[in-house]
Motif scaffolding. Sequence first.
Motif, PDB file in Angstrom:
ATOM      1  N   ASN A   1      -1.172  -3.009   4.093  1.00 14.19           N
ATOM      2  CA  ASN A   1      -1.578  -4.182   4.874  1.00 14.19           C
ATOM      3  C   ASN A   1      -0.603  -4.503   5.992  1.00 14.19           C
ATOM      4  N   ARG A   2       0.644  -4.131   5.828  1.00  9.91           N
ATOM      5  CA  ARG A   2       1.657  -4.423   6.844  1.00  9.91           C
ATOM      6  C   ARG A   2       1.775  -3.334   7.907  1.00  9.91           C
ATOM      7  N   MET A   3       1.209  -2.163   7.650  1.00  3.77           N
ATOM      8  CA  MET A   3       1.327  -1.044   8.580  1.00  3.77           C
ATOM      9  C   MET A   3       0.346  -1.183   9.733  1.00  3.77           C
ATOM     10  N   PRO A   4       0.796  -0.851  10.953  1.00  9.50           N
ATOM     11  CA  PRO A   4      -0.141  -0.810  12.084  1.00  9.50           C
ATOM     12  C   PRO A   4      -1.225   0.242  11.830  1.00  9.50           C
ATOM     13  N   GLN A   5      -2.369   0.059  12.422  1.00 10.07           N
ATOM     14  CA  GLN A   5      -3.532   0.932  12.196  1.00 10.07           C
ATOM     15  C   GLN A   5      -3.217   2.409  12.435  1.00 10.07           C
ATOM     16  N   GLU A   6      -2.437   2.742  13.468  1.00 11.72           N
ATOM     17  CA  GLU A   6      -2.194   4.151  13.801  1.00 11.72           C
ATOM     18  C   GLU A   6      -1.360   4.888  12.752  1.00 11.72           C
ATOM     19  N   PHE A   7      -0.691   4.144  11.860  1.00  8.81           N
ATOM     20  CA  PHE A   7       0.118   4.787  10.839  1.00  8.81           C
ATOM     21  C   PHE A   7      -0.520   4.744   9.459  1.00  8.81           C
ATOM     22  N   LYS A   8      -1.722   4.201   9.370  1.00  5.99           N
ATOM     23  CA  LYS A   8      -2.403   4.160   8.077  1.00  5.99           C
ATOM     24  C   LYS A   8      -3.049   5.498   7.798  1.00  5.99           C
TER      25      LYS A   8
ATOM     26  N   LEU B   1       8.775   2.133   9.730  1.00  4.61           N
ATOM     27  CA  LEU B   1       7.856   1.019   9.513  1.00  4.61           C
ATOM     28  C   LEU B   1       7.552   0.835   8.031  1.00  4.61           C
ATOM     29  N   LYS B   2       7.340   1.942   7.321  1.00  4.63           N
ATOM     30  CA  LYS B   2       7.065   1.858   5.882  1.00  4.63           C
ATOM     31  C   LYS B   2       8.269   1.302   5.137  1.00  4.63           C
ATOM     32  N   SER B   3       9.457   1.695   5.558  1.00  2.00           N
ATOM     33  CA  SER B   3      10.667   1.208   4.904  1.00  2.00           C
ATOM     34  C   SER B   3      10.801  -0.304   5.084  1.00  2.00           C
ATOM     35  N   LYS B   4      10.551  -0.783   6.303  1.00  2.00           N
ATOM     36  CA  LYS B   4      10.622  -2.224   6.552  1.00  2.00           C
ATOM     37  C   LYS B   4       9.538  -2.961   5.773  1.00  2.00           C
ATOM     38  N   ALA B   5       8.351  -2.373   5.728  1.00  9.33           N
ATOM     39  CA  ALA B   5       7.259  -2.988   4.968  1.00  9.33           C
ATOM     40  C   ALA B   5       7.614  -3.027   3.489  1.00  9.33           C
ATOM     41  N   LEU B   6       8.202  -1.948   2.973  1.00 11.19           N
ATOM     42  CA  LEU B   6       8.596  -1.914   1.567  1.00 11.19           C
ATOM     43  C   LEU B   6       9.624  -3.001   1.266  1.00 11.19           C
ATOM     44  N   GLU B   7      10.614  -3.146   2.140  1.00  8.15           N
ATOM     45  CA  GLU B   7      11.619  -4.198   1.937  1.00  8.15           C
ATOM     46  C   GLU B   7      10.956  -5.557   1.856  1.00  8.15           C
ATOM     47  N   HIS B   8      10.025  -5.816   2.777  1.00  9.54           N
ATOM     48  CA  HIS B   8       9.312  -7.090   2.787  1.00  9.54           C
ATOM     49  C   HIS B   8       8.523  -7.268   1.486  1.00  9.54           C
ATOM     50  N   CYS B   9       7.799  -6.229   1.095  1.00 12.64           N
ATOM     51  CA  CYS B   9       6.951  -6.310  -0.097  1.00 12.64           C
ATOM     52  C   CYS B   9       7.781  -6.461  -1.368  1.00 12.64           C
ATOM     53  N   LEU B  10       8.920  -5.776  -1.423  1.00 13.78           N
ATOM     54  CA  LEU B  10       9.806  -5.939  -2.577  1.00 13.78           C
ATOM     55  C   LEU B  10      10.314  -7.375  -2.682  1.00 13.78           C
ATOM     56  N   SER B  11      10.578  -7.979  -1.536  1.00 15.92           N
ATOM     57  CA  SER B  11      11.085  -9.361  -1.551  1.00 15.92           C
ATOM     58  C   SER B  11      10.033 -10.336  -2.069  1.00 15.92           C
ATOM     59  N   LYS B  12       8.763  -9.955  -2.011  1.00 18.40           N
ATOM     60  CA  LYS B  12       7.676 -10.812  -2.489  1.00 18.40           C
ATOM     61  C   LYS B  12       7.470 -10.706  -4.001  1.00 18.40           C
ATOM     62  N   LEU B  13       8.062  -9.682  -4.630  1.00 15.66           N
ATOM     63  CA  LEU B  13       7.919  -9.519  -6.074  1.00 15.66           C
ATOM     64  C   LEU B  13       8.744 -10.565  -6.816  1.00 15.66           C
ATOM     65  N   SER B  14       8.355 -10.834  -8.042  1.00 14.22           N
ATOM     66  CA  SER B  14       9.162 -11.723  -8.882  1.00 14.22           C
ATOM     67  C   SER B  14      10.488 -11.027  -9.168  1.00 14.22           C
ATOM     68  N   LYS B  15      11.478 -11.820  -9.541  1.00 20.61           N
ATOM     69  CA  LYS B  15      12.797 -11.268  -9.838  1.00 20.61           C
ATOM     70  C   LYS B  15      12.703 -10.229 -10.961  1.00 20.61           C
ATOM     71  N   LYS B  16      11.927 -10.511 -11.975  1.00 24.72           N
ATOM     72  CA  LYS B  16      11.786  -9.613 -13.125  1.00 24.72           C
ATOM     73  C   LYS B  16      11.175  -8.272 -12.681  1.00 24.72           C
ATOM     74  N   ASN B  17      10.147  -8.318 -11.826  1.00 27.58           N
ATOM     75  CA  ASN B  17       9.511  -7.088 -11.349  1.00 27.58           C
ATOM     76  C   ASN B  17      10.425  -6.300 -10.422  1.00 27.58           C
ATOM     77  N   ARG B  18      11.204  -7.000  -9.592  1.00 29.00           N
ATOM     78  CA  ARG B  18      12.174  -6.305  -8.733  1.00 29.00           C
ATOM     79  C   ARG B  18      13.208  -5.577  -9.591  1.00 29.00           C
ATOM     80  N   GLU B  19      13.627  -6.200 -10.678  1.00 28.29           N
ATOM     81  CA  GLU B  19      14.597  -5.564 -11.576  1.00 28.29           C
ATOM     82  C   GLU B  19      14.024  -4.295 -12.198  1.00 28.29           C
TER      83      GLU B  19
END
Length: 182
Positions: free
Chosen positions: A174-181, A113-131
């Motif tokens: 914010n993307r993680m279900p409550q039981e994994f926080k 779940l964290k890995s999927k959330a990280l992928e999503h969150c990385l996609s929200k970063l600007s191109k410069k920040n992802r680099e």
Amino acid sequence: MALKHHSSGQSDDHFVVELTKHQLDLKCFIRSLMPGYGADVPDILQETNLITWQKRSEFIPGTNFKAWAFAIARNKVLQHMQKTNRRSTLLQKAELTDLLIEKSSSSTDSLELKSKALEHCLSKLSKKNREIVRARYEQGDSLAQHSSRTKRSESSLRVTLHRIRNSLRKCIENRMPQEFKP
């Protein structure tokens, strides 16, 4: 003496499924044993995959594949650290390493779940920040290396990276279900 299973196509297919299913877990486990040496992780993972494939006849179906593969990964990390004279105290303490294996084995759902959330969150970063993130964590570049390539000061990159990590942490939480926080 290890028991051997038959080497039929079906057994190999099942083995490939198990090995593929645990790639992220193996990568994270290897990274946890090698803090600060992220650039070496892909090589160790590849070597681990090669050894697990070569030793597939020694795996006993029905037993814990992940624990078996983690033991191989642990040995590959130890060999790598010895070869490069970077053996860390963590790796010298087998009890701590075994605890990491146990903890990691019990947190697969959270990790995925964290890995999927990280992928999503990385996609929200600007191109410069992802680099910046990719250069630091995927390629293992130091801030000095990235600074010379981008003509930005190290201190500016350090502050930016700190902000990016905080932003990613909040986004993942914010993307993680409550039981994994935490």
